[in-house]
Design an enzyme around this catalytic site. Structure first.
Site, PDB file in Angstrom:
ATOM      1  N   SER A  98     -17.427  31.003  20.032  1.00  0.00           N
ATOM      2  CA  SER A  98     -17.366  29.696  19.384  1.00  0.00           C
ATOM      3  C   SER A  98     -16.015  29.025  19.607  1.00  0.00           C
ATOM      4  O   SER A  98     -15.613  28.795  20.734  1.00  0.00           O
ATOM      5  CB  SER A  98     -17.696  29.846  17.901  1.00  0.00           C
ATOM      6  OG  SER A  98     -17.940  28.596  17.305  1.00  0.00           O
TER       7      SER A  98
ATOM      8  N   ASP B 161     -16.196  22.093  20.367  1.00  0.00           N
ATOM      9  CA  ASP B 161     -15.558  23.397  20.515  1.00  0.00           C
ATOM     10  C   ASP B 161     -16.184  24.125  21.704  1.00  0.00           C
ATOM     11  O   ASP B 161     -16.952  23.541  22.472  1.00  0.00           O
ATOM     12  CB  ASP B 161     -15.676  24.216  19.225  1.00  0.00           C
ATOM     13  CG  ASP B 161     -17.112  24.627  18.920  1.00  0.00           C
ATOM     14  OD1 ASP B 161     -18.040  23.950  19.400  1.00  0.00           O
ATOM     15  OD2 ASP B 161     -17.312  25.629  18.198  1.00  0.00           O
TER      16      ASP B 161
ATOM     17  N   ASP C 169     -18.538  26.459  22.316  1.00  0.00           N
ATOM     18  CA  ASP C 169     -19.984  26.601  22.544  1.00  0.00           C
ATOM     19  C   ASP C 169     -20.761  25.379  22.064  1.00  0.00           C
ATOM     20  O   ASP C 169     -21.987  25.378  22.071  1.00  0.00           O
ATOM     21  CB  ASP C 169     -20.520  27.873  21.884  1.00  0.00           C
ATOM     22  CG  ASP C 169     -20.492  27.806  20.358  1.00  0.00           C
ATOM     23  OD1 ASP C 169     -19.610  27.118  19.817  1.00  0.00           O
ATOM     24  OD2 ASP C 169     -21.340  28.446  19.714  1.00  0.00           O
TER      25      ASP C 169
ATOM     26  N   ASP D  23     -21.269  23.962  19.123  1.00  0.00           N
ATOM     27  CA  ASP D  23     -22.009  23.847  17.864  1.00  0.00           C
ATOM     28  C   ASP D  23     -21.237  23.003  16.856  1.00  0.00           C
ATOM     29  O   ASP D  23     -21.763  22.634  15.808  1.00  0.00           O
ATOM     30  CB  ASP D  23     -22.362  25.214  17.275  1.00  0.00           C
ATOM     31  CG  ASP D  23     -21.143  26.027  16.861  1.00  0.00           C
ATOM     32  OD1 ASP D  23     -20.021  25.694  17.302  1.00  0.00           O
ATOM     33  OD2 ASP D  23     -21.304  27.001  16.102  1.00  0.00           O
TER      34      ASP D  23
END
Length: 457
Positions: free
Chosen positions: A96, A239, A241, A243
């Site tokens: 993440s 960010d 990834d 999400d």
């Protein structure tokens, strides 16, 4: 038994806490739990991503479970397509917003939602027991690939907003994917919406050379400068990834996630039957006040998008999100959906013929500050147990104490939340009050108490 799962999935430093062997065992564990079926595997741009994805795939195939490889795509794309294409689970290789030395895996169910703690516990039991399902050479899983997932996601997004209205405005949008997975989606989505798109940090690079992976005001100076120099209408930052998303106004103001949730919530409450909005314990009280004024109610959960998603599902809520930049729209799916949030903001701008900056001014700002104190993972339970006794007594003017997630101490003027990070060896401290000076004093006092407590352990 060592706990594997944190706030969202398994996330650790590669080489010392996480390696290929662990990934292989995680794949075997999920395959053993599922017994059969098909799992979608994708990854973000991290340098360890392909290797970890290969190991996960090998583990799953060894149990007789099939694998579909999605390549580098955003986490929301993997979650949505797991449900849309009827896969039994989805695995996203990512850490993440964590620094590049971290790697990990996020687990998604067939309903597009992250796994519940009950399922995570079962996977941990299988992992530690090493009692894996072993397929014979005739019944090993098959591996294939699907390169159309991002295009399918964009197609579904365009069905959920007024494309013609947005296109008519010909907005200029600056996109900063942070060298992460959003590189393959957000710029192209904006182009489909008729926007003139300028990207910064727009090439995939797992070293994250352009900025920190977490999109914060301090790390978005290039994006802000571009907006100011080009006269852009909106800035979008993600960010690693994808999400999470942070929006920046035409004047270069970085808008906190909870303010954006409040902005979108008041629009949703105009048309939805449900009047419930879900957020986490660390969101601003501005969100509660905005929702109440719009005729709704706010429910708070522990930190983590899975916690928000569960409560949205259980309460049949209109929408929800986290202050860090997570937005969940249940009419679409139950994973974070930053791209639909971007579409909705552009749609509201187009329909009202107002800038994002002028629209967001209706949502007030309370000064909010954050800090953190180092704390080894094994000391977190003891630290929080001691703080639950020490902190409320030391703060003074305490109105209420909540333990939904960590320790929330509500004062006559302001509040402080102290909670152990689920992904890093730290204790996070978040404070908010009506005035900047009060917020600073609360943070200074709370941090001092946490530091003094840590010295006694």
């Amino acid at each position: 038994m060592t706990k594997l799962f944190g706030t969202t999935g398994v996330r650790k430093i590669y080489g010392t806490e996480f390696d290929v062997e662990m990934a292989l065992k995680l794949g075997k564990s999920l395959g053993t739990y599922l017994k059969e079926g098909t799992v979608l595997i994708a990854r973000d741009a991290r340098t360890t991503g392909l290797m970890i994805a290969d190991a996960l795939s090998a583990g799953l195939l060894s149990t007789g479970v099939n694998v579909v490889r999605g390549g580098i795509i955003p986490t929301p794309t993997l979650a949505l397509m797991t449900r849309e294409l009827g896969y039994d689970a989805g695995l996203m290789v990512t850490a993440s917003h964590n620094p590049p030395e971290y790697t990990g895996v996020k687990f998604w169910g067939a309903d597009s939602m992250g796994l519940t703690q009950d399922v995570e516990s079962k996977l941990e039991e299988i992992f530690h027991s090493e009692q894996y399902q072993v397929a014979t050479w005739k019944k090993l899983g098959n591996e294939s690939s699907n390169g159309t997932l991002v295009a399918s996601h964009i197609e579904r997004l365009l069905e959920r907003c007024d494309v013609d209205k947005i296109r008519s405005k010909k907005y200029k949008v600056i996109v900063d994917p942070g060298n992460g997975a959003a590189c393959v989606l957000t710029p192209y989505l904006m182009q489909e919406l008729g926007c003139k798109v300028v990207t910064v940090n727009g090439q995939l690079d797992g070293h994250f050379p352009g900025r920190k992976s977490e999109p914060e005001k301090e790390s978005l100076t290039d994006l802000i400068r571009l907006i100011e120099n080009t006269g852009a209408d909106l800035g979008i930052a993600h960010d690693g990834d994808s999400d999470r998303v942070v929006f920046v106004t035409e004047t270069g103001e970085v808008i906190r996630g909870d303010r954006t949730i409040a902005f979108l919530a008041q629009e949703y409450l105009k048309t939805t039957a449900s009047k419930t909005i879900v957020t986490t314990v660390d969101s601003s009280q501005v969100l509660d006040e905005t929702v109440k004024k719009a005729g709704g109610e706010t429910i708070r959960t522990p930190v983590g998008d899975i916690q928000v998603a569960i409560k949205i599902r259980d309460e049949d809520a209109a929408m929800g999100g986290e202050a860090c930049g997570v937005f969940i729209f249940p009419e679409f799916h139950l994973a974070p959906e930053p791209f639909l949030a971007a579409c909705k903001i552009l749609e509201i701008m187009a329909k009202t013929d107002k800038s994002f900056g002028s629209l967001i001014t209706n949502i007030p700002i309370y000064p909010l500050q954050k800090s953190k104190v180092p704390c080894a993972n094994e000391l977190k339970p003891k630290a929080m147990e001691k703080l639950s006794d020490v902190l409320p007594k030391a703060m003074g003017d305490v109105v209420e104490v909540l333990t939904v997630d960590g320790l929330g101490v509500f004062l006559k003027k302001g509040w402080v939340l102290v909670r152990p990070s689920g992904t890093e060896p730290i204790i996070r401290i978040t404070c908010e009050a009506p005035e900047e000076e009060i917020t600073q004093n609360i943070l200074k006092q709370a941090k001092s108490i946490v530091e003094e407590t840590m010295e006694t352990l």
